[in-house]
Structures are given as C-alpha cells and as structure tokens.
Design an enzyme around this catalytic site. Structure first.
Site, PDB file in Angstrom:
ATOM      1  NE  ARG A 264       5.309  -3.566  -4.476  1.00  0.00           N
ATOM      2  CZ  ARG A 264       4.001  -3.680  -4.207  1.00  0.00           C
ATOM      3  NH1 ARG A 264       3.542  -3.475  -2.994  1.00  0.00           N
ATOM      4  NH2 ARG A 264       3.143  -3.999  -5.160  1.00  0.00           N
TER       5      ARG A 264
ATOM      6  N   GLY B 195       0.860  -1.186   0.000  1.00  0.00           N
ATOM      7  CA  GLY B 195       0.000   0.000   0.000  1.00  0.00           C
ATOM      8  C   GLY B 195       0.891   1.229   0.000  1.00  0.00           C
ATOM      9  CB  ALA B 196       0.962   4.178  -2.232  1.00  0.00           C
TER      10      ALA B 196
ATOM     11  CG  ASP C 251      -0.110   1.940  -5.692  1.00  0.00           C
ATOM     12  OD1 ASP C 251      -1.266   1.517  -5.824  1.00  0.00           O
ATOM     13  OD2 ASP C 251       0.680   1.516  -4.839  1.00  0.00           O
TER      14      ASP C 251
END
Ligand code: MRU
Length: 368
Positions: A95, A55-56, A249
């Site tokens: 990521r 989750g961002a 995101d």
C-alpha cells in the site's frame, strides 16, 4: 481493548506457536469477529493490500512481522539475503500512502542486514517486530493522555454537557494495535467520566467509520452517532461539533497530512466555523524525508469495485454484496487526500502536542 469480557489487540503472536501471527480480519466487522493466521510474507502482503488489516500504525506492525516471516521462510537458503530483500520490497509496495509501512520494513532490514547467522537473523527480526508492536501500543497510550487534556479543557466550558468530537475513518484501536490514535484521547476521557459524544463519519466507500469506529466505540460504551460523510459541515455550522480529531497516514515535516479521503473537506469546514481541528499520530507516521506533503505524498488509487458495490447483512443475516451504480458508469477511487498544515490546529503525538509547522515538528522530533 475489550470485546465482551476478553482483551484484544488488532495483531498478536500466537500463544503457542511464534511462527503464526494472528490478526482480526477487519473485512468481516462489525458482523463477524474472525481471526486470521498469517504464516508467510505472501499472507502479509495479501492482508495489507486486501485490507484484512488497515490503518497506518497497524500496517507498519504487520509489515514488520511480514519481514520476520520472510526470514523464517528463507533464512537457510543460499540466497537468503536476496530473497528476504525481495520479499521486503514486495511488502513495502503493498500500500503506498501510509509511511509506517516503509518505516517498519526499513527498520527490520537495518537490523537483519547486520547479522550473518540465520537463526540470529530470525531471533532479531522477531524481537524487532514485537518491539515495534509494543512501541505503537505505548505511543497510542501517550497520545491518549496528551489529547485527553484538550478534551478536559473543552469539557470545563460545557457545564456537564458532552464534548462533541467528530472523527473520520477509523483511527481507533483496530487501526493501530491498541487504544487508537484519534480515539485514544476519547477512550481516556470516557474512562475518567468526562462526558463525550462522537460523530462518526461513515467514510465511503469502505465505511471504516460506520463499520469499525462505531463498533469499537460501542464495545467500549462510548456514546456515538453515525453520520453520512457530507453531514459534518452542517453539524459544525449548527454548533454541534466542539472539536475534530482524525488520524494520519503520513505527515510531512511541515505538517501537511494525508488521511482518508474526505479529511480535507472536514478541515475546511472546521476552519470556516472556527472549530479546532487536530491530527492524532505517533511520530512513526511523520515522514522525515518529506519537507512538504501537498502534491508529494503518494495517494493510493483503489479498485473502483469499492464504489460500485456495497456490502452488508441481508434479511437472512448473511453478508451480501450488491451493485449500487449503473453498469457502464465510470468511477474513480482515491483513498486519501492531503490536508494542508494551515488548516490544522495541532498535532497530538506521543511526544506531546505541537503546532503543524516545520519548526515545531522538527523540535518535537529532536526532543526524542
Ligand atoms: O484505508 P485505511 O482504512 O487504511 O485508512 C486508514 C486511515 O486513513 C486512518 O485514519 C489512518 O491510517 C490513521 S490510523 C490510526
């Protein structure tokens, strides 16, 4: 948010030892609540890339603590600055899609690089990470209050019937630090006794909807129903969805938004059925260096193992991984897609609600 009778965040500093950062290991939910200790920058890289945390906003906060842990590890060495910078670069690469990651790491480097003394560096990097964590909590609370007003408006027209919200992936408190982005307006509305019901997309292949969103909504007593990813269009056509709210995101300055793979298809179906489609996000998820998102936001490609295998409880109540595809079939696993701004009704941010247009977004950012 509460789990049973205890308040939890998705990340926190160990009560007695500030060199330990604790997170909920999201790989085991909803079956087991396990807490994981992060004590080195390597632990943080593993936690982000293996989706122990995801989750961002949460990725951003974890990364900020990762830089703090790098300062803790290297601060007294002769080439401390170089080692900290190298660790920060590795954390940033853990990521690619969520912009909160580079936002948080850059923020840390900006403050650390101004300071010479090792212990002062440590002190400031700890404070910065804690501040970022607090900022995200407050941002989500504000998103909730702004977003709740939209749900209130819809509720007024429904004569006591529940407002049906469709959401994709997990943009809940597990994906942030507390409250969530897409879920925050839902929790606030539910707390004020506005009747709500959530359609939870299962979100293949990691099943963040089926495993995480349903778990958190259930713990908070919010009525919800898990649906397969392809059911949304049918539910929209048959009048069972009043509004779609998802997370982000990375949102570009023109409003184009990268979110979990499948979000774009939900936006298309919402547009075809005249259903409002909102993105809920803190302004830390807006990439100020990107004018347009489509074809510019890097899209993560994850291991095909996530497609070939599924995980769940077996008949002995043990977590088991099973193969669901033929041995020799190829697979391709994009983690995100980009929803063009023209399909987005609005952005629910911690600075208010705005249209997904360059003008409105720039004004919103300037008003900070
Ligand atoms: O791959 P994940 O689980 O990190 O993807 C998460 C999402 O796509 C969320 O919807 C997004 O980060 C918003 S979280 C508040």
């Amino acid at each position: 948010m509460r789990i049973a009778d205890k308040n939890y965040q998705s990340i926190w500093v160990h009560e007695e030892d500030p060199s330990i950062i604790q997170v909920i290991d999201q790989r085991y939910l909803p079956f087991q609540l396990k807490i994981k200790n992060l004590q080195t920058p390597e632990d943080v890289v593993h936690a982000i890339s293996d989706m122990i945390v995801r989750g961002a906003p949460l990725i951003g906060v974890t990364a900020a603590f990762g830089v703090y842990l790098a300062v803790l590890k290297f601060r007294n060495l002769e080439n401390a600055n170089q080692l900290i910078q190298e660790a920060a670069n590795i954390i940033k690469a853990s990521r690619p899609t969520a912009v909160n990651l580079s936002f948080a790491v850059n923020k840390q480097l900006e403050v650390i690089n101004k300071i010479e003394k090792p212990d002062e560096k440590l002190n400031i990097s700890f404070k910065t990470a804690v501040q970022l964590m607090q900022d995200e909590i407050l941002a989500c609370k504000k998103i909730g209050n702004f977003g709740k007003s939209i749900l209130e408006q819809i509720a007024l027209k429904k004569n006591g019937e529940a407002v049906n919200i469709l959401t994709h992936c997990n943009a809940g408190w597990l994906a942030t630090v507390d409250y969530g982005t897409a879920t925050s307006p839902i929790y606030m509305a539910h707390n004020q006794r506005i009747p709500v019901h959530v359609w939870v997309d299962e979100t293949r292949p990691r099943n963040q909807g089926a495993r995480l969103t349903s778990w958190e909504l259930g713990k908070h007593g919010v009525p919800h129903t898990i649906i397969v990813d392809n059911a949304g269009g049918h539910l929209m056509q048959t009048g069972k969805v009043d509004i779609v709210i998802v997370g982000s995101d990375r949102t570009a300055l023109n409003g184009d938004t990268a979110n979990k793979i499948g979000t774009y298809l939900k936006a298309l179906a919402a547009r075809d059925n005249n259903i409002p489609f909102y993105i809920a996000l803190p302004v830390s998820t807006i990439d100020r260096s990107l004018e347009k998102g489509l074809k510019h936001i890097p899209i993560e490609e994850r291991s095909v193992e996530e497609i070939h295998y599924m995980e769940g409880l077996n008949s002995q109540n043990k977590l088991e991984r099973i193969r669901i595809t033929p041995e020799n079939s190829k697979a391709l696993n994009y983690g995100f897609d980009v929803t063009p701004a023209r399909l987005i009704t609005g952005l629910i941010t911690n600075h208010g609600i705005c249209k997904a247009t360059s003008n409105d977004i720039k004004q919103l950012l300037q008003a900070q």
